[in-house]
Structure formats: C-alpha cells, structure tokens
Design a protein around this motif. Sequence first.
Motif, mmCIF file in Angstrom:
data_model
loop_
_atom_site.group_PDB
_atom_site.id
_atom_site.type_symbol
_atom_site.label_atom_id
_atom_site.label_comp_id
_atom_site.label_asym_id
_atom_site.label_seq_id
_atom_site.Cartn_x
_atom_site.Cartn_y
_atom_site.Cartn_z
ATOM 1 N N ILE A 160 -10.815 -2.940 -3.266
ATOM 2 C CA ILE A 160 -10.513 -4.051 -2.828
ATOM 3 C C ILE A 160 -11.329 -4.298 -1.508
ATOM 4 C CG2 ILE A 160 -8.440 -5.138 -1.603
ATOM 5 C CD1 ILE A 160 -6.713 -3.866 -3.269
ATOM 6 N N PRO A 161 -12.105 -5.187 -1.284
ATOM 7 C CA PRO A 161 -12.760 -5.308 0.049
ATOM 8 C C PRO A 161 -12.074 -5.614 1.364
ATOM 9 C CG PRO A 161 -13.140 -7.269 -1.312
ATOM 10 C CD PRO A 161 -12.281 -5.986 -2.055
ATOM 11 N N PRO A 162 -12.762 -5.171 2.371
ATOM 12 C CA PRO A 162 -11.907 -5.467 3.590
ATOM 13 C C PRO A 162 -11.300 -7.043 3.928
ATOM 14 C CG PRO A 162 -14.101 -5.088 3.964
ATOM 15 C CD PRO A 162 -13.970 -4.766 2.781
ATOM 16 N N GLU A 163 -11.964 -7.886 3.317
ATOM 17 C CA GLU A 163 -11.552 -9.214 3.675
ATOM 18 C C GLU A 163 -10.457 -9.394 2.570
ATOM 19 O OE1 GLU A 163 -15.094 -9.694 0.871
ATOM 20 O OE2 GLU A 163 -14.460 -8.362 2.508
ATOM 21 N N GLN A 164 -9.979 -8.669 1.671
ATOM 22 C CA GLN A 164 -8.710 -8.896 0.811
ATOM 23 C C GLN A 164 -7.559 -7.773 1.278
ATOM 24 O OE1 GLN A 164 -11.889 -10.120 -2.559
ATOM 25 N NE2 GLN A 164 -9.842 -9.068 -3.396
ATOM 26 N N VAL A 165 -7.700 -7.550 2.703
ATOM 27 C CA VAL A 165 -6.661 -6.416 3.192
ATOM 28 C C VAL A 165 -5.601 -7.211 3.915
ATOM 29 C CG1 VAL A 165 -6.295 -4.400 4.490
ATOM 30 C CG2 VAL A 165 -8.057 -4.237 2.661
ATOM 31 N N ILE A 166 -4.566 -7.387 3.875
ATOM 32 C CA ILE A 166 -3.742 -8.118 4.747
ATOM 33 C C ILE A 166 -2.796 -7.131 5.254
ATOM 34 C CG2 ILE A 166 -2.127 -9.947 5.150
ATOM 35 C CD1 ILE A 166 -3.289 -11.396 2.335
ATOM 36 N N GLY A 167 -2.675 -7.009 6.536
ATOM 37 C CA GLY A 167 -1.783 -6.157 7.144
ATOM 38 C C GLY A 167 -1.298 -6.470 8.638
ATOM 39 N N ASN B 178 1.086 -1.266 0.090
ATOM 40 C CA ASN B 178 0.104 0.194 -0.093
ATOM 41 C C ASN B 178 0.861 1.244 -0.060
ATOM 42 O OD1 ASN B 178 -2.542 1.712 0.220
ATOM 43 N ND2 ASN B 178 -2.118 2.113 2.205
ATOM 44 N N ASP B 179 1.522 1.547 1.262
ATOM 45 C CA ASP B 179 2.373 2.869 1.090
ATOM 46 C C ASP B 179 3.307 2.910 0.320
ATOM 47 O OD1 ASP B 179 1.036 3.694 3.765
ATOM 48 O OD2 ASP B 179 1.777 2.051 4.397
ATOM 49 N N GLY B 180 3.413 3.815 -0.669
ATOM 50 C CA GLY B 180 4.450 4.067 -1.656
ATOM 51 C C GLY B 180 4.292 3.327 -2.858
ATOM 52 N N THR B 181 3.066 2.312 -3.013
ATOM 53 C CA THR B 181 2.935 1.421 -4.074
ATOM 54 C C THR B 181 1.414 2.066 -4.452
ATOM 55 O OG1 THR B 181 3.908 -0.258 -3.162
ATOM 56 C CG2 THR B 181 2.692 -0.907 -4.832
ATOM 57 N N LEU B 182 0.443 2.155 -3.758
ATOM 58 C CA LEU B 182 -0.879 2.514 -4.047
ATOM 59 C C LEU B 182 -1.203 3.930 -3.714
ATOM 60 C CD1 LEU B 182 -3.001 -0.742 -3.213
ATOM 61 C CD2 LEU B 182 -2.226 -0.005 -5.386
ATOM 62 N N TRP B 183 -0.619 4.351 -2.718
ATOM 63 C CA TRP B 183 -0.671 6.025 -2.432
ATOM 64 C C TRP B 183 0.715 6.452 -1.960
ATOM 65 C CZ3 TRP B 183 -4.613 6.737 2.217
ATOM 66 C CH2 TRP B 183 -4.203 6.085 3.454
ATOM 67 N N SER B 184 0.641 7.568 -1.533
ATOM 68 C CA SER B 184 2.019 8.408 -1.293
ATOM 69 C C SER B 184 2.415 7.791 0.119
ATOM 70 C CB SER B 184 1.958 9.790 -1.554
ATOM 71 O OG SER B 184 2.213 10.241 -2.662
ATOM 72 N N GLU B 185 3.807 8.058 0.357
ATOM 73 C CA GLU B 185 4.023 7.882 1.808
ATOM 74 C C GLU B 185 5.070 8.854 2.334
ATOM 75 O OE1 GLU B 185 6.411 4.004 1.730
ATOM 76 O OE2 GLU B 185 7.499 4.700 0.306
ATOM 77 N N SER C 233 0.196 -5.148 3.401
ATOM 78 C CA SER C 233 0.796 -3.756 3.776
ATOM 79 C C SER C 233 1.221 -4.033 5.263
ATOM 80 C CB SER C 233 0.113 -2.632 3.712
ATOM 81 O OG SER C 233 0.462 -1.487 4.417
ATOM 82 N N GLY C 234 2.410 -3.128 5.459
ATOM 83 C CA GLY C 234 3.047 -3.417 6.765
ATOM 84 C C GLY C 234 2.011 -2.412 7.738
ATOM 85 N N GLY C 235 1.182 -1.681 7.081
ATOM 86 C CA GLY C 235 0.323 -0.938 7.927
ATOM 87 C C GLY C 235 -0.809 -1.761 8.527
ATOM 88 N N THR C 236 -1.525 -1.529 9.329
ATOM 89 C CA THR C 236 -2.541 -2.276 10.118
ATOM 90 C C THR C 236 -3.874 -2.284 9.320
ATOM 91 O OG1 THR C 236 -3.646 -0.712 11.375
ATOM 92 C CG2 THR C 236 -1.509 -1.361 12.512
#
Length: 360
Positions: free
Chosen positions: A231-238, A97-104, A214-217
């Motif tokens: 991307i639905p919440p069940e497809q978010v890994i962090g 996510n960070d730096g790949t899909l949005w800025s960081e 992502s390393g984010g929570t």
Amino acid sequence: MTMAAPSAILASHTRKAIAALALAGLALAGCSTSATAPAAQDAAAQSVQSAQSAQSALPSWRDGAARQALLKFVADVTRPGSPAFVPPDERVAVFDNDGTLWSEQPLYFQFFFLLDQVRAAAPQHPEWRSNPAFKALMANDMQGLMRNEKALAALVAKANSGMTVDEYDRTIRDWLAKSRHPKFNRPYTELVYQPQLELLSYLRANGFKTYIVSGGTIDFMRPWSQAIYGIPPEQVIGSSQAVRYQVRDGKPVLVRDPKLDFIDDGPGKPVGIYRHIGRRPILAVGNSDGDLQMLEYTTGGDGPRLAVLVHHDDAEREFAYDRQSKVGKLDKALDAARARGWTVVSMKRDWLQVYPAAKP
C-alpha cells in the motif's frame, strides 16, 4: 487504533494503553453457435480460470463462511454482466491497521515507539529527571505512569516534535529495524497477518484499490506500508500531527509541531475517507469499536457492500481479547456485526496461519 504523539490523543488514550501494559506484564456468452463459438470458448476458458483462481486464493484461510463471503463478494462485483458489478474505479477497500493488518497487543506498536523516543531524548533533557512521569517510565512503573498521564503526554509530545518529517521518517525506519516484540521476539513488521496480506493481494488482482484507515499517525505508517502491505504512502489515511514549512540551512523542510491536526478514529474515520479518497468504500475491514463508524459508513451506501470484523480469539497463536480489553476493545461493533449480518472472522477457526514465516 494506534497511539499518536500529540497530547490530544495521549490524553484520551494513555490510561488504557498503560493499563494494558501493566496487565500484560509490560463473463460473456454468444447468441449463435457458429459465429460466436470462439468467443464462447474464450468466455468458458476465462470462467474456468477464474474459478481456479478463486479456489487457490487466500491459502491461509480455512474454507469456511468468512472465506466464502469474501470470494463471493469479489466474484459478484468484478463479473461483467452481474447485477452486482462494480466498475474498477469504484472498487475501494479500506483496512484498519492495528489489530486488523498486524498485532496490537500488549500495546499499540506505535506507543512502544513513542516511549522509546522519550528514553532516547532524555540525555538532551536533564530537567526531565525530576519529572514524576519520566521517573516512572525509567523504572517501568506502570502505576506511576497512570498517575501522571498528563506529564507523560507532554514528554511524548516534546520527544516526537521539532525534527523535520524526513528526520522522523528515518527514526521510525531505524526503530523498526532494531526493535522486537516483547512476547514473540520478532520485528514488529513481521507480526503482520499472513491471511490479510493474501486478501490485500487478491483484492488488488481483482481491480480494487486498497487503503489503510487507522487511528495511528500517517507519519508512523507511511515509511513502511508499501514494503510490508503493498500500500503506497498516498493510500495511508491516519491521524496527523501539525507540520510547518521552514528553511533550515538554506533547505526547505517540513517541521513537526507538538499538536494534532486530525484524529482518524471512530467517527473520524469516515471523515478521513471522504477527505482523502472522495469515494465511499464498498469493502471495509476492522477489528474494534474504533472501526464501527467506518463499517457503518461503508455499508450505508447503495449497491453491494461488505463489512468484515477480525475477532481475536486465538490465545495460543496470538492473543484472545474483545469486550473487556484495554487495547482494541471489540464490544459495540461485535453486537452490530451480529445484528446486521456483517462477516466476523474468527482468528482461531478461520485462519490456518497467523504470521508469515520468520525471516532468517
């Protein structure tokens, strides 16, 4: 990678995040021409349509090597009869996510949120006034924060725990609706990359299932991932914070505890993928050394594989950083990409547009 609230993450990453703030100033064909002519015509028509679709795909990408690699990979794995064909169930694509899909930059967006949570909780904690980390935070003293990172980690953990997961969800949504990026003065959710939004849509249109890794929570990303990325919440890994079941006022709830369950960064990313997806991806996209093991794991499987790295080299439209950056460092992964033939996307040369148009 994004900062997470618990001290286990903060202890290892607070220094580089705060230093960054200081540096930033804060087809089928017939065998017979008679019996199978209609089928052949249909296949030809589908081929033309597919070519047209590929030609119009990814409009914010310059027609260079990176775009062609993506289009070729998708065409190869989705074309029936192709030696590289991959069944739809196995078309798994993972994105940092960070730096790949949005800025960081100048700091992971979640860290801005966490610090604001400390400020918001301060009136309920007068004892914090004597805390050197709190004093430094309120004075925007970055050097002071660096000297007191353990105390800061404890403050952040305290300010982001104790509430139910539903309450925390609302807090995140409210913060995102009101907060603005210090450089661009736009909502953080508008600082997503238009080329990546197009890539996500193109992959899903071709039978891929797209995940964030992502390393984010997960707590921070799930409230908005579907609305922004599709991307639905069940497809978010962090990374995940510990939660416990409790009954409050006769209502069953989940309450956040100030400790970490799992860190989804570096070697943790392949573990998170295995635990949550149960399939090895065939496409992985990242931007930093924290994504190296995810790219290695993806390309280490059999059959067609593609690893992609976004290189931030556009100081005019976004930021330029790599090997020496305190946030989103890209060093070992860049060397690996060049040695192994991974696709490296130059933000400056490969993207015609960085962000979507600003909303009125």
